[in-house]
Each structure stands twice: as structure tokens, then as C-alpha cells.
Write a protein that holds these residues in place. Sequence first.
Motif, PDB file in Angstrom:
ATOM      1  N   GLU B  70       4.940  24.654  22.918  1.00 24.96           N
ATOM      2  CA  GLU B  70       6.134  25.397  23.326  1.00 24.96           C
ATOM      3  C   GLU B  70       6.986  25.673  22.094  1.00 24.96           C
ATOM      4  O   GLU B  70       7.181  24.790  21.267  1.00 24.96           O
ATOM      5  N   THR B  71       7.477  26.893  21.991  1.00 23.27           N
ATOM      6  CA  THR B  71       8.333  27.191  20.842  1.00 23.27           C
ATOM      7  C   THR B  71       9.746  26.687  21.126  1.00 23.27           C
ATOM      8  O   THR B  71      10.216  26.737  22.259  1.00 23.27           O
ATOM      9  N   GLY B  76      12.184  24.026  15.236  1.00 26.20           N
ATOM     10  CA  GLY B  76      11.526  24.941  14.324  1.00 26.20           C
ATOM     11  C   GLY B  76      12.475  25.496  13.284  1.00 26.20           C
ATOM     12  O   GLY B  76      12.854  24.813  12.346  1.00 26.20           O
ATOM     13  N   SER B  77      12.881  26.756  13.482  1.00 25.81           N
ATOM     14  CA  SER B  77      13.628  27.451  12.426  1.00 25.81           C
ATOM     15  C   SER B  77      14.999  26.828  12.170  1.00 25.81           C
ATOM     16  O   SER B  77      15.415  26.696  11.019  1.00 25.81           O
ATOM     17  N   HIS B  79      15.900  23.723  12.603  1.00 29.34           N
ATOM     18  CA  HIS B  79      15.650  22.453  11.924  1.00 29.34           C
ATOM     19  C   HIS B  79      15.294  22.699  10.459  1.00 29.34           C
ATOM     20  O   HIS B  79      15.779  22.013   9.566  1.00 29.34           O
ATOM     21  N   TRP B  80      14.440  23.706  10.236  1.00 26.35           N
ATOM     22  CA  TRP B  80      13.999  24.053   8.881  1.00 26.35           C
ATOM     23  C   TRP B  80      15.197  24.460   8.026  1.00 26.35           C
ATOM     24  O   TRP B  80      15.385  23.977   6.905  1.00 26.35           O
ATOM     25  N   THR B  81      16.051  25.349   8.592  1.00 28.46           N
ATOM     26  CA  THR B  81      17.227  25.815   7.856  1.00 28.46           C
ATOM     27  C   THR B  81      18.178  24.651   7.574  1.00 28.46           C
ATOM     28  O   THR B  81      18.723  24.528   6.464  1.00 28.46           O
ATOM     29  N   PHE B  82      18.369  23.792   8.570  1.00 25.41           N
ATOM     30  CA  PHE B  82      19.242  22.627   8.404  1.00 25.41           C
ATOM     31  C   PHE B  82      18.731  21.744   7.257  1.00 25.41           C
ATOM     32  O   PHE B  82      19.510  21.309   6.396  1.00 25.41           O
ATOM     33  N   ASP B  83      17.413  21.514   7.243  1.00 25.56           N
ATOM     34  CA  ASP B  83      16.795  20.714   6.172  1.00 25.56           C
ATOM     35  C   ASP B  83      17.103  21.304   4.800  1.00 25.56           C
ATOM     36  O   ASP B  83      17.436  20.584   3.859  1.00 25.56           O
ATOM     37  N   ARG B  84      16.975  22.653   4.706  1.00 22.99           N
ATOM     38  CA  ARG B  84      17.200  23.324   3.417  1.00 22.99           C
ATOM     39  C   ARG B  84      18.662  23.252   3.011  1.00 22.99           C
ATOM     40  O   ARG B  84      18.972  23.064   1.828  1.00 22.99           O
TER      41      ARG B  84
END
Lengths: 188, 178
Positions: B70-71, B76-77, B79-84
Motif C-alpha cells: 500500500e502506498t 514514503g515521500s 518521511h524521505w523529505t523529513f529525513d533529508r
Amino acid sequence: MIAQRAGTTALRRVAGKPNSFFTANVAKLGLAQPLSTTQTRPVATQKITAADAQALLAKQRLNRPVSPHLAIYDKQQTWFGGSAWQRITGSALSGGLYVFATAYLVAPLAGWHLESASLAAAFGALPLAAKGALKFLAAWPFAYHAVNGVRHLAFDLGYGFKRQTIVKTGWYIWGVSVVGGLYLAFFL
Amino acid sequence: MMASIARSSLLRQVALVPKLPIATRLASQQSAIVNAARVATFHTTARRDLLPPLPQRVEGTVNDAAPVPETSPSHGSYHWTFDRLVAASLIPLTVAPFAAGSLNPTLDALLCATILIHSHTGFQNIIIDYVPKYRTPRARKLFVWGLNAATVVVGLALYEFETTDVGVTETIKRIWTA
């Protein structure tokens, strides 16, 4: 068993496509009557449940070779790859922090002295070479993770993806981190 | 008891080898070598069990396609942006103490908190990569909750350290110049 089967197969082939030599000598060989064309296999099948079949399949799959294999790639990518070392240096630094912080929390219960003053005193009492080595051991992963981290953020923004650039910056990172680690350890 | 501990496993294996005449043993070794050579011609690379496969099971039948997860943007995005963003915010926080000599308590606490989040998500990524849920669900749960517990402990410890000691950057400085 296999030899037996090979013999049968050969005979069947001959029986299906008779050649002149064979047909001429059939009587002599005494093979005209008893030659059987049905193949027998010295194995027996057995019914198993669907669950057992799935379990067997899963077990068989474990015998498949693991792919991709580490050794098939270019050495730079596998052993000096920036992303792998980013993870290694990062988990070393963070692992160190986690271990130290947990030790600091249990220090009063265990009777250890991990406050800054005693740490600095203990470190100051070490010989110069040991000090430098320990500092480099901390400084190099820090330098690598910091510099390569910036490179990865640039990648994430879409910069530096040309193949040559990736290879070149990959080596620069090693040079810069070693020099930076040495500087932090011995000149700061 | 003593004898079995003292004897190495290799010695034990040698002791277990049936006493065959040398000629027979040599012949069997020879045939093993020939068989190995025969098998080796079908293999282009040597088999090395560097990373043995984890246990697996087949969902449904073998002909079913792999399920698409499930997307979810928060996994996903976002979380990825937060990490960066967390990683990028560490740059000024790391450069500042080198430029200014040390950090004030607020910035030091901010640095500690950011490093803690960065470490936590970094460890999470490692667990997600190497302890796959569909193969080792119980180990996955254990690692995830173990990490959560460790991060809480470390957060508590960093709070203790920041409030009772001189702060992380100042401590590193004092050790470094000791």
C-alpha cells in the motif's frame, strides 16, 4: 541404475528405428521377443498435502544462489562505495553515542565515572600516540560521514549524477575525509 | 568427558573415518575429484555462502505476482523529505561549534535532539533493509521495538547529560584538548 536405464533407452531407440545390422542379427542376439518398449523407473511417487508441497518448495528455494553477488561488481562500487561507507561510519558514530549515553545513564548505579571532567582527565592521562589514534578513530568516521553526507544531499537534489562525477567524487571523499580526520585528530 | 573436550572436532572426525585399505581410500578420493570437476564445468562462479538466504515462504501459489505494498506518503515521500531536512539541518549545527568554539546550551540541546532523530531514522533504515518483514517478521518486530526503547533511553541520557553536565560540544572540546 542409470547405466541400466541408458541401456534400455539405447535398445528402444534401436527398436524404433531398425537398421540393417540390427534386423539381420536379431535372431542371433535373441532379442526379438522379450524387448520391451515401456520405460520403468526405480522410483515411486507419493501424494503429499498442499501445505507440505509449499514447505518443500520454500526449502528448495533456499538452495538457489544468492544474487546479486558481492564479488561480481567493480571493486570501487562494492568495497569503497560511498553509500555503504556512509552507513558504516554513521552506524559507528551513532552506535558509539547510543552505547555511551546508555552507559552514562546507568553509571550512577554501576559506580562508573563518565561525567565530562573525569573523561577529560582520563583521556589526558593517555600517551600522545594513543590520544592521536583514538581521536583519529573518532574523527575519520565523522569527517567521512559529514562530507559524504553533503554529497548525498547533492545527489538527492539531482546534482552530480554523471557517471564520471560519481566515480571522481567517490575518490575525493576518501581523500578529503582522511586528510580532514588527520587534521581534526592532530592539529585541533 | 574430559577426553571429549580435549579432543578437537577435527581429531574426532579423523577418528571416525572407517579404516579402509589405502588403495580403496585413494580410489574414492580420485572419484570425488573427478565428480567435482564434472560438476564444476557447469558452474561459472564458485559458490560462497557469504549472505545465506533468510527463511522464506510462498504466499498463495508460485504463479501469483508479488504483492504491491500500500502506498503511504507518511512512510514514503514525506518521511524521505523529513529525513533529508534533518540531515541538512545538521550541517549548520555541526559547523557552528567549530566556528564559534562551542555552542550555547539551547543550540547544544538542539544538536543533540537532531542527532538523536537522525540516528534513530538511520537505524530504522538499516533494520528495514536487512530484517525484511516478510521473511523474519518476529525478528523485525524485536529490532524495531528494541531500537525504540534504545532511543528513549538515549534521549533520557542526553537530557540528563545536558542538564547536569557541560553539554556535548563542550565535553568533546575538553576531551579533545585534554
